[in-house]
Scaffold this motif. Structure first.
Motif, short mmCIF file in Angstrom:
data_model
loop_
_atom_site.label_atom_id
_atom_site.label_comp_id
_atom_site.label_asym_id
_atom_site.label_seq_id
_atom_site.Cartn_x
_atom_site.Cartn_y
_atom_site.Cartn_z
N LEU A 92 37.21 44.35 43.04
CA LEU A 92 35.79 44.03 42.89
C LEU A 92 35.58 42.60 42.41
O LEU A 92 34.59 41.97 42.76
N PHE A 93 36.51 42.10 41.60
CA PHE A 93 36.38 40.74 41.08
C PHE A 93 36.99 39.76 42.08
O PHE A 93 38.13 39.93 42.53
N VAL A 94 36.22 38.71 42.43
CA VAL A 94 36.68 37.69 43.37
C VAL A 94 37.05 36.45 42.55
O VAL A 94 36.20 35.87 41.88
N GLY A 95 38.32 36.04 42.62
CA GLY A 95 38.76 34.87 41.88
C GLY A 95 39.95 35.19 41.00
O GLY A 95 40.55 36.27 41.10
N THR A 96 40.28 34.26 40.10
CA THR A 96 41.40 34.43 39.17
C THR A 96 40.86 34.71 37.78
O THR A 96 40.00 33.97 37.29
N PRO A 97 41.33 35.79 37.14
CA PRO A 97 40.87 36.06 35.76
C PRO A 97 41.14 34.87 34.84
O PRO A 97 42.28 34.42 34.71
N ASN A 98 40.08 34.34 34.21
CA ASN A 98 40.20 33.14 33.37
C ASN A 98 39.52 33.28 32.02
O ASN A 98 39.50 32.32 31.25
N GLY A 99 38.95 34.45 31.74
CA GLY A 99 38.32 34.65 30.44
C GLY A 99 36.93 34.09 30.31
O GLY A 99 36.36 34.09 29.21
N THR A 100 36.33 33.64 31.41
CA THR A 100 34.96 33.11 31.38
C THR A 100 34.05 34.02 32.21
O THR A 100 34.31 34.27 33.39
N PHE A 101 32.98 34.50 31.60
CA PHE A 101 32.04 35.42 32.25
C PHE A 101 31.03 34.59 33.05
O PHE A 101 30.00 34.16 32.53
N GLY A 102 31.35 34.37 34.34
CA GLY A 102 30.48 33.59 35.21
C GLY A 102 29.80 34.45 36.26
O GLY A 102 29.73 35.69 36.14
#
Length: 330
Positions: free
Chosen positions: A149-159
């Motif tokens: 469901l999440f698109v991208g790399t987990p980075n700890g920023t809620f964007g």
């Protein structure tokens, strides 16, 4: 002398008459053998043609026996005969039969796939929203990425991408879709349960053409008299920029509507974007092709419209949805 000369001439001409007399019979005998041989050839070929006809008639009732016997008769085709009875062909036939009920499999695998609970530790006591940062945000991103469901790399920023992943997860689990990871959303994430299959309401099976849009499944289905004709993946409203460039949620309305107009070359003056093959069911919400959806996928969202990522799919729904058709969004 004259008699002698005449005798000599006669003796010289006599062999010529005998030679001419002999050649005609030889010429008459020569053509007769070639005439008999072509007649004999067609007489042998007719019996040869009926012979294969009975053999082709017998394999039809038992097609599997005919190839095996003919293959085992010769030494070379025996590997072909052993290759045919192997489990390769039976197994290919079975998946084809089981691949037709894909919707049932997809519905059953989604809830069953994530079975192991996820340890979120002290994160369950935190409430995370847009612009939040830290290890718990990254933990939520990792769980959502594992659920695709999440698109991208987990980075700890809620964007924006994280917010839309949370919205899609909440809709799939029947949780209030507010893009905030609170106690209820943490509990669902910690359970390891992935997106659930949301059953369509009975209104989707009304008579005539109905567009059934599921926010939880992220699908759009065209039904005719209660029978599903075509289903595609779509994108709904979510976290995106407003007129001032600030991120906020633009939800897609739920309920029952009717198609009141169609426009193959629609354009949004407010958002300065083209909306090809628009099917209008709400003054502010259409079904239409979205170049942004085709490019960014679920990292972004619409401003409330139902986005289609394929131009050919958008045209198909446009052509097959008449004005007056029902639209059900749930």
């Amino acid at each position: 002398m004259k008699r002698r000369a005449a005798a000599i001439v006669c003796l010289a001409v006599a062999p010529l008459f005998t030679a001419c007399a002999v050649q005609p019979p030889q010429v008459a005998l020569a053509p007769t053998p070639p005439i008999e041989t072509p007649l004999a050839a067609p007489e042998t070929t007719p019996p040869a043609t009926p012979m294969p006809e009975p053999t082709t008639a017998t394999p039809e009732p038992t097609p599997s026996v005919a190839p095996v016997t003919s293959a085992t008769a010769t030494p070379k085709p025996t590997p072909k005969a052993t290759a045919k009875p192997t489990s390769a062909k039976p197994t290919t036939a079975k998946p084809k039969a089981s691949s037709t009920p894909k919707p049932t499999k997809a519905a059953s695998t989604k809830p069953a796939a994530p079975a192991a609970p996820v340890d979120v530790g002290a994160c369950t006591g935190q409430s995370l929203a847009l612009n939040a940062k830290g290890g718990c945000v990254q933990k939520a991103q990792e769980i959502l990425a594992g659920l695709k469901l999440f698109v991208g790399t987990p980075n700890g920023t809620f964007g924006q991408s994280t917010a839309n992943a949370v919205l899609n997860y909440q809709r799939s689990r029947g949780i209030t879709d507010n893009a905030i990871i609170g106690p209820e959303t943490w509990a669902a994430l910690a359970s390891g349960r992935g997106p659930g299959a949301n059953a369509a309401p009975a209104s989707c099976r009304a008579a005539g053409v109905v567009l059934c849009a599921s926010k939880g499944n992220r699908t759009l289905t065209l039904l005719r008299d209660g029978q599903a004709v075509k289903t595609i993946n779509v994108r709904f409203g979510g976290m995106t920029k407003d007129d001032n460039g600030k991120l906020r949620i633009f939800p897609t309305v739920s309920g029952r509507y009717s198609v009141y107009a169609k426009d193959a070359k629609a354009f949004s003056d407010r958002w300065e974007a083209s909306m090809p093959y628009s099917i209008k069911f709400n003054p502010n919400m259409y079904v239409h092709y979205s170049g942004d959806f085709a490019k960014r996928g679920y990292a972004g969202s619409s401003h409330g419209c139902i986005n289609v990522a394929s131009l050919s799919d958008a045209k198909w729904f446009f052509d097959n949805t008449p004005v007056g058709a029902k639209v059900v969004v749930y």
